[in-house]
Design a protein around this motif. Structure first.
Motif, PDB file in Angstrom:
ATOM      1  N   GLY A  18      22.213  91.026  15.442  1.00 12.14           N
ATOM      2  CA  GLY A  18      23.009  91.535  14.336  1.00 12.14           C
ATOM      3  C   GLY A  18      23.057  93.045  14.203  1.00 12.14           C
ATOM      4  N   ALA A  19      22.905  93.498  12.991  1.00 13.45           N
ATOM      5  CA  ALA A  19      22.987  94.928  12.690  1.00 13.45           C
ATOM      6  C   ALA A  19      21.737  95.676  13.122  1.00 13.45           C
ATOM      7  N   GLY A  20      20.667  94.968  13.429  1.00  9.70           N
ATOM      8  CA  GLY A  20      19.438  95.620  13.863  1.00  9.70           C
ATOM      9  C   GLY A  20      19.613  96.452  15.112  1.00  9.70           C
ATOM     10  N   ILE A  21      20.572  96.097  15.927  1.00 11.18           N
ATOM     11  CA  ILE A  21      20.811  96.830  17.165  1.00 11.18           C
ATOM     12  C   ILE A  21      21.188  98.278  16.871  1.00 11.18           C
ATOM     13  N   PHE A  22      21.767  98.522  15.709  1.00 11.83           N
ATOM     14  CA  PHE A  22      22.160  99.878  15.358  1.00 11.83           C
ATOM     15  C   PHE A  22      20.996 100.684  14.788  1.00 11.83           C
ATOM     16  N   SER A  23      20.024 100.020  14.196  1.00 10.25           N
ATOM     17  CA  SER A  23      18.916 100.739  13.571  1.00 10.25           C
ATOM     18  C   SER A  23      17.733 100.963  14.510  1.00 10.25           C
ATOM     19  N   LEU A  24      17.633 100.189  15.580  1.00 12.34           N
ATOM     20  CA  LEU A  24      16.496 100.335  16.489  1.00 12.34           C
ATOM     21  C   LEU A  24      16.392 101.727  17.120  1.00 12.34           C
ATOM     22  N   PRO A  25      17.453 102.308  17.643  1.00  6.32           N
ATOM     23  CA  PRO A  25      17.308 103.657  18.221  1.00  6.32           C
ATOM     24  C   PRO A  25      16.808 104.684  17.204  1.00  6.32           C
ATOM     25  N   TYR A  26      17.296 104.599  15.984  1.00  9.52           N
ATOM     26  CA  TYR A  26      16.855 105.524  14.936  1.00  9.52           C
ATOM     27  C   TYR A  26      15.363 105.328  14.645  1.00  9.52           C
ATOM     28  N   GLN A  30      12.169 108.029  15.101  1.00  8.36           N
ATOM     29  CA  GLN A  30      11.329 108.407  13.968  1.00  8.36           C
ATOM     30  C   GLN A  30       9.853 108.093  14.206  1.00  8.36           C
ATOM     31  N   VAL A  31       9.551 106.948  14.811  1.00 12.25           N
ATOM     32  CA  VAL A  31       8.169 106.488  14.961  1.00 12.25           C
ATOM     33  C   VAL A  31       7.547 106.967  16.263  1.00 12.25           C
ATOM     34  N   SER A  36       6.581 102.371  18.645  1.00 14.57           N
ATOM     35  CA  SER A  36       7.762 101.502  18.567  1.00 14.57           C
ATOM     36  C   SER A  36       7.629 100.303  19.493  1.00 14.57           C
ATOM     37  N   LEU A  37       7.147 100.538  20.708  1.00 16.17           N
ATOM     38  CA  LEU A  37       6.965  99.429  21.644  1.00 16.17           C
ATOM     39  C   LEU A  37       5.896  98.451  21.157  1.00 16.17           C
ATOM     40  N   LEU A  38       4.828  98.975  20.536  1.00 15.53           N
ATOM     41  CA  LEU A  38       3.806  98.092  19.960  1.00 15.53           C
ATOM     42  C   LEU A  38       4.382  97.248  18.829  1.00 15.53           C
ATOM     43  N   TYR A  39       5.106  97.903  17.915  1.00 16.66           N
ATOM     44  CA  TYR A  39       5.736  97.175  16.815  1.00 16.66           C
ATOM     45  C   TYR A  39       6.722  96.138  17.339  1.00 16.66           C
ATOM     46  N   LEU A  43       6.327  92.210  16.639  1.00 15.78           N
ATOM     47  CA  LEU A  43       7.363  91.481  15.891  1.00 15.78           C
ATOM     48  C   LEU A  43       8.087  90.455  16.764  1.00 15.78           C
ATOM     49  N   THR A  44       8.224  90.750  18.055  1.00 18.27           N
ATOM     50  CA  THR A  44       8.811  89.780  18.978  1.00 18.27           C
ATOM     51  C   THR A  44       7.922  88.551  19.090  1.00 18.27           C
ATOM     52  N   ALA A  45       6.613  88.766  19.206  1.00 21.83           N
ATOM     53  CA  ALA A  45       5.674  87.640  19.285  1.00 21.83           C
ATOM     54  C   ALA A  45       5.723  86.794  18.016  1.00 21.83           C
ATOM     55  N   ILE A  46       5.772  87.442  16.864  1.00 26.25           N
ATOM     56  CA  ILE A  46       5.858  86.698  15.598  1.00 26.25           C
ATOM     57  C   ILE A  46       7.154  85.902  15.533  1.00 26.25           C
ATOM     58  N   SER A  47       8.263  86.503  15.963  1.00 26.55           N
ATOM     59  CA  SER A  47       9.548  85.801  15.952  1.00 26.55           C
ATOM     60  C   SER A  47       9.534  84.601  16.879  1.00 26.55           C
ATOM     61  N   ILE A  48       8.982  84.760  18.068  1.00 29.03           N
ATOM     62  CA  ILE A  48       8.929  83.649  19.025  1.00 29.03           C
ATOM     63  C   ILE A  48       8.076  82.520  18.479  1.00 29.03           C
TER      64      ILE A  48
END
Length: 138
Positions: A18-26, A30-31, A36-39, A43-48
């Motif tokens: 969805g719209a997350g693709i637009f916010s990930l680069p930002y 920032q982080v 960012s890769l750790l987060y 979050l990918t593991a939690i989603s899976i």
């Protein structure tokens, strides 16, 4: 894999990305790349895990069920009301985010047009498309 499965996979991917693709680069800028890769990995593991648990419940519940049907089956009327209300709220919030993003993108193309006039055509087009067959939209 049939076309029905591809349709379901496409809808889930569209909802997840969805719209997350637009916010990930930002967020990455920032982080920082390392955090960012750790987060992202966490979050990918939690989603899976969440999707696997949901699939397990679906497979072990008799009959064809969806999210609201599962909540009703396991939690009764209270579960039905909560799951339906949360589903409707999520849809409205996601659509609201898309309207904000559409306004931002359109204002980049036409900077002198005020935001209500940039969002209205996008909202109208998206609303009219809801009356068509879902397969045509996908």
């Amino acid at each position: 894999m049939g076309s029905r499965n591809l349709l379901a996979i496409g809808l889930v991917m569209g909802g997840v990305v969805g719209a997350g693709i637009f916010s990930l680069p930002y967020a990455f800028v920032q982080v920082g790349l390392g955090k960012s890769l750790l987060y992202l990995g966490f979050l990918t593991a939690i989603s899976i895990i969440t999707y696997f648990l949901y699939a397990e419940v679906l497979l072990n519940t008799p009959g064809r069920r969806n999210f609201v049907g599962l909540a009703t089956y396991y939690f009764g009327k209270v579960g039905e009301v909560i799951s339906f209300s949360s589903s409707v709220a999520i849809v409205f919030l996601v659509l609201f985010i898309y309207l904000i993003l559409a306004s931002r993108f359109i204002s980049l193309i036409w900077p002198n047009v005020s935001p209500p006039f940039t969002v209205l055509p996008f909202w109208l087009l998206a609303s009219v498309s809801a009356f068509f067959n879902i397969k045509k939209l996908v």
